[in-house]
Design a protein around this motif. Structure first.
Motif, mmCIF file in Angstrom:
data_model
loop_
_atom_site.group_PDB
_atom_site.id
_atom_site.type_symbol
_atom_site.label_atom_id
_atom_site.label_comp_id
_atom_site.label_asym_id
_atom_site.label_seq_id
_atom_site.Cartn_x
_atom_site.Cartn_y
_atom_site.Cartn_z
ATOM 1 N N TYR A 43 0.806 -1.223 0.000
ATOM 2 C CA TYR A 43 0.000 0.000 0.000
ATOM 3 C C TYR A 43 0.841 1.277 0.000
ATOM 4 O O TYR A 43 0.357 2.338 0.396
ATOM 5 C CB TYR A 43 -0.948 0.011 1.204
ATOM 6 C CG TYR A 43 -2.079 -0.979 1.056
ATOM 7 C CD1 TYR A 43 -3.178 -0.687 0.261
ATOM 8 C CD2 TYR A 43 -2.033 -2.212 1.699
ATOM 9 C CE1 TYR A 43 -4.207 -1.594 0.112
ATOM 10 C CE2 TYR A 43 -3.059 -3.130 1.555
ATOM 11 C CZ TYR A 43 -4.147 -2.812 0.755
ATOM 12 O OH TYR A 43 -5.159 -3.717 0.611
ATOM 13 N N PRO A 45 1.699 3.380 -2.367
ATOM 14 C CA PRO A 45 1.118 4.530 -3.068
ATOM 15 C C PRO A 45 0.022 5.244 -2.264
ATOM 16 O O PRO A 45 -0.276 6.408 -2.527
ATOM 17 C CB PRO A 45 0.529 3.913 -4.336
ATOM 18 C CG PRO A 45 1.291 2.655 -4.543
ATOM 19 C CD PRO A 45 1.612 2.153 -3.162
ATOM 20 N N TRP A 138 -4.155 10.137 -11.375
ATOM 21 C CA TRP A 138 -4.459 9.056 -12.320
ATOM 22 C C TRP A 138 -3.438 9.076 -13.460
ATOM 23 O O TRP A 138 -2.934 8.043 -13.876
ATOM 24 C CB TRP A 138 -5.873 9.244 -12.858
ATOM 25 C CG TRP A 138 -6.325 8.178 -13.796
ATOM 26 C CD1 TRP A 138 -6.151 8.131 -15.154
ATOM 27 C CD2 TRP A 138 -7.025 6.986 -13.459
ATOM 28 N NE1 TRP A 138 -6.709 7.002 -15.684
ATOM 29 C CE2 TRP A 138 -7.256 6.268 -14.658
ATOM 30 C CE3 TRP A 138 -7.493 6.455 -12.259
ATOM 31 C CZ2 TRP A 138 -7.927 5.058 -14.679
ATOM 32 C CZ3 TRP A 138 -8.166 5.253 -12.290
ATOM 33 C CH2 TRP A 138 -8.371 4.560 -13.496
ATOM 34 N N TYR A 143 -2.073 5.929 -11.507
ATOM 35 C CA TYR A 143 -3.144 5.252 -10.777
ATOM 36 C C TYR A 143 -3.963 4.341 -11.696
ATOM 37 O O TYR A 143 -4.624 3.436 -11.215
ATOM 38 C CB TYR A 143 -4.071 6.274 -10.121
ATOM 39 C CG TYR A 143 -3.574 6.820 -8.797
ATOM 40 C CD1 TYR A 143 -2.234 6.787 -8.438
ATOM 41 C CD2 TYR A 143 -4.466 7.383 -7.894
ATOM 42 C CE1 TYR A 143 -1.799 7.297 -7.238
ATOM 43 C CE2 TYR A 143 -4.040 7.900 -6.681
ATOM 44 C CZ TYR A 143 -2.714 7.854 -6.363
ATOM 45 O OH TYR A 143 -2.286 8.356 -5.159
ATOM 46 N N HIS A 145 -3.046 2.023 -13.391
ATOM 47 C CA HIS A 145 -2.504 0.663 -13.366
ATOM 48 C C HIS A 145 -2.907 -0.136 -12.126
ATOM 49 O O HIS A 145 -2.605 -1.324 -12.043
ATOM 50 C CB HIS A 145 -0.974 0.693 -13.481
ATOM 51 C CG HIS A 145 -0.506 1.295 -14.770
ATOM 52 N ND1 HIS A 145 -0.681 0.669 -15.983
ATOM 53 C CD2 HIS A 145 0.097 2.476 -15.038
ATOM 54 C CE1 HIS A 145 -0.201 1.439 -16.940
ATOM 55 N NE2 HIS A 145 0.283 2.542 -16.390
ATOM 56 N N PHE A 146 -3.571 0.512 -11.183
ATOM 57 C CA PHE A 146 -3.974 -0.189 -9.965
ATOM 58 C C PHE A 146 -5.273 -0.952 -10.176
ATOM 59 O O PHE A 146 -6.104 -0.582 -11.001
ATOM 60 C CB PHE A 146 -4.157 0.790 -8.803
ATOM 61 C CG PHE A 146 -2.875 1.425 -8.347
ATOM 62 C CD1 PHE A 146 -1.789 0.658 -7.956
ATOM 63 C CD2 PHE A 146 -2.744 2.805 -8.306
ATOM 64 C CE1 PHE A 146 -0.606 1.244 -7.536
ATOM 65 C CE2 PHE A 146 -1.570 3.403 -7.896
ATOM 66 C CZ PHE A 146 -0.499 2.617 -7.506
ATOM 67 N N MET A 150 -8.284 -1.447 -5.183
ATOM 68 C CA MET A 150 -7.255 -0.546 -4.647
ATOM 69 C C MET A 150 -7.644 0.906 -4.936
ATOM 70 O O MET A 150 -7.508 1.771 -4.068
ATOM 71 C CB MET A 150 -5.892 -0.872 -5.266
ATOM 72 C CG MET A 150 -4.782 0.050 -4.847
ATOM 73 S SD MET A 150 -4.253 -0.288 -3.173
ATOM 74 C CE MET A 150 -2.645 0.454 -3.197
ATOM 75 N N LEU A 151 -8.146 1.174 -6.138
ATOM 76 C CA LEU A 151 -8.564 2.536 -6.494
ATOM 77 C C LEU A 151 -9.705 3.025 -5.610
ATOM 78 O O LEU A 151 -9.721 4.180 -5.186
ATOM 79 C CB LEU A 151 -8.970 2.596 -7.968
ATOM 80 C CG LEU A 151 -7.835 2.462 -8.969
ATOM 81 C CD1 LEU A 151 -8.396 2.310 -10.383
ATOM 82 C CD2 LEU A 151 -6.900 3.661 -8.882
ATOM 83 N N MET A 154 -8.267 3.854 -2.282
ATOM 84 C CA MET A 154 -7.455 5.070 -2.370
ATOM 85 C C MET A 154 -8.324 6.322 -2.426
ATOM 86 O O MET A 154 -8.020 7.320 -1.760
ATOM 87 C CB MET A 154 -6.527 4.995 -3.584
ATOM 88 C CG MET A 154 -5.426 3.966 -3.429
ATOM 89 S SD MET A 154 -4.499 3.683 -4.937
ATOM 90 C CE MET A 154 -3.266 4.969 -4.780
#
Length: 185
Positions: A43, A45, A138, A143, A145-146, A150-151, A154
């Motif tokens: 985690y 990022p 993004w 972002y 690629h997550f 996860m997005l 976040m």
């Protein structure tokens, strides 16, 4: 009567930029520490989302203090400029981030027509700042690629961070400044 910035306002806006520039610079160390702690569990990022609210405080504070179009953007951008000149790790890119954050906070005040300064405005500033800064990350931080879950985590963490720092904490600061008669209504 048209409201404009007066010399007193410009001086206070510069002070907001200086004070928050120092806070933003210090937040870089918190960001780095969180990144180190969260990376082993996947985690890392999210450190950006946890600390985003700190980096967005100057704009809403200036917006609530001056109640003028552009005040929020200027407060945020000046804070970023001071952070950059202090030698933060992102260099001149800090100015771009400050401009993006300033646009986000300014949009929140725009949605209320610069006429309402209560919890509705705080919520609008929170939502717009979250959307604009997340869209910027993004592209800038990849972002896209997550994974979807996860997005979602976040953006929720970012929304909570921005609401707490730019909303609740700034509201407390504004209330103290009004009681101290620093802000005249």
């Amino acid at each position: 009567m048209k409201k404009v910035f007066h010399l007193r306002d410009i001086i206070l806006l510069a002070l907001i930029g200086i004070i928050f520039g120092v806070i933003y610079y210090a937040a870089g160390f918190l960001y780095n520490g969180l990144t180190l702690l969260l990376t082993p569990v996947g985690y890392g990022p999210m450190a950006n989302d946890i600390t985003m609210g700190i980096w967005c405080m100057a704009g809403p504070l200036a917006g609530f203090m001056f109640r003028l179009p552009g005040a929020s953007f200027l407060g945020e951008f000046l804070g970023a400029a001071v952070e950059m000149f202090l030698g933060d790790q992102w260099g001149a890119a800090t100015l771009i981030s400050g401009a993006v954050q300033g646009v986000g906070t300014e949009l929140g005040f725009t949605l209320t027509g610069y006429r309402i300064y209560n919890w509705l405005t705080i919520i609008m500033v929170t939502i717009m700042t979250t959307i604009v800064t997340f869209a910027w990350d993004w592209f800038r931080n990849g972002y896209s690629h997550f994974a979807g879950q996860m997005l979602v985590v976040m953006i929720i963490v970012r929304l909570i961070s921005i609401f707490f720092f730019t909303g609740v904490l700034n509201k407390l600061i504004i209330n103290m400044l009004e009681r101290a008669h620093v802000i005249r209504r």
